[in-house]
Scaffold this motif. Sequence first.
Motif, PDB file in Angstrom:
ATOM      1  N   ARG A  11      36.198  39.909  36.519  1.00  0.00           N
ATOM      2  CA  ARG A  11      36.658  38.977  37.683  1.00  0.00           C
ATOM      3  C   ARG A  11      36.827  40.200  38.746  1.00  0.00           C
ATOM      4  NH1 ARG A  11      40.679  38.008  34.523  1.00  0.00           N
ATOM      5  NH2 ARG A  11      41.290  35.943  34.245  1.00  0.00           N
ATOM      6  N   GLU A  51      33.439  36.798  39.345  1.00  0.00           N
ATOM      7  CA  GLU A  51      34.575  36.140  39.738  1.00  0.00           C
ATOM      8  C   GLU A  51      35.506  36.709  40.555  1.00  0.00           C
ATOM      9  OE1 GLU A  51      37.136  33.365  36.801  1.00  0.00           O
ATOM     10  OE2 GLU A  51      38.310  33.025  38.339  1.00  0.00           O
ATOM     11  N   THR A  53      38.383  37.095  43.175  1.00  0.00           N
ATOM     12  CA  THR A  53      39.685  36.094  42.695  1.00  0.00           C
ATOM     13  C   THR A  53      41.075  37.246  43.574  1.00  0.00           C
ATOM     14  OG1 THR A  53      41.149  35.596  41.673  1.00  0.00           O
ATOM     15  CG2 THR A  53      40.676  37.343  40.692  1.00  0.00           C
TER      16      THR A  53
END
Length: 294
Positions: free
Chosen positions: A9, A276, A278
């Motif tokens: 992430r 990712e 986030t």
Amino acid sequence: MRKGRKVTRYIAAYDTERVSAPSCAEACEAIIAAHKRYDMPATFFIVGRALEATPDLYRRLLDDPLFEIASHTYSHRMVRDHPFCGPAASVDTIREQILRGKEVVDRVFPDRRCIGLRPGCSFVDGLKGAAGVLKQVAEAGYEYVSSMAWGPDYTLPAPLNQSFSYADEGFAQIVEYPCHGWHDNVLKSMSKPGFWAEPRRLLAFPPLFPEAIPTGPITTAEDEFRYNSKVFIDRANQSGLDYVSLIWHPWSLALFDPKMRMLDLTFQYVREQGLEPTTYARMHHESVRNTDAN
Ligand SMILES: [Zn+2]
């Protein structure tokens, strides 16, 4: 995206703290624009006093599902001793920093719930051994802290430490999410008198991240990307870590790079590399759900 391994992430996060010019609120205009260009989430840790100074402006900028709003204490006083930022405040002041910081966020953003705290300056061991501070954190209703932002002996850049719980201190429900890399203002020698001392003895020897050490303060957005963002994103991604999150300050980003070119370079790279994007809150909720399911 590679098969057979988890995706690392990426969390864009900002210590949003300065009221006087250049204020973090003004700097957030250009920062938010960059986030919208890349549909990039972010966590904003905001000092309560800064939020109280311009609540409408912050609400207009940040009231968007892309963004998490968390606390950076009430007025940036120290919750434990810090070698550069000064000694710990009194017990009552620490309590006010923790409680009131969250209250202001919850008041200005009534549809959200502030679950995260990043203390001013952060510490080499986070809140390890600080059970009294953690008690206040738990009583205030926070679920996580991000309080670890230095390398060995308070050097920079901060290593890629990953999350842990404060079970040893008796607060298993409070999770620490350390942050990584350079404090961006230090990499640029951007600290202002009276705001942050200018520490000069900062490098570990041998360096943990030789590719993150320029020969002097950097001067371009490209250098900031090269010596900070890329180094830590690459290392985290190649090692398959859970997350990587750099230490950024809106006022310092705006003084150095008003068009936020470094953010464009970083966000583009995050997208290209398949990390990712986030927020801390979203990562925390996913991790709590996974733990409950086991
Ligand atoms: Zn700060």
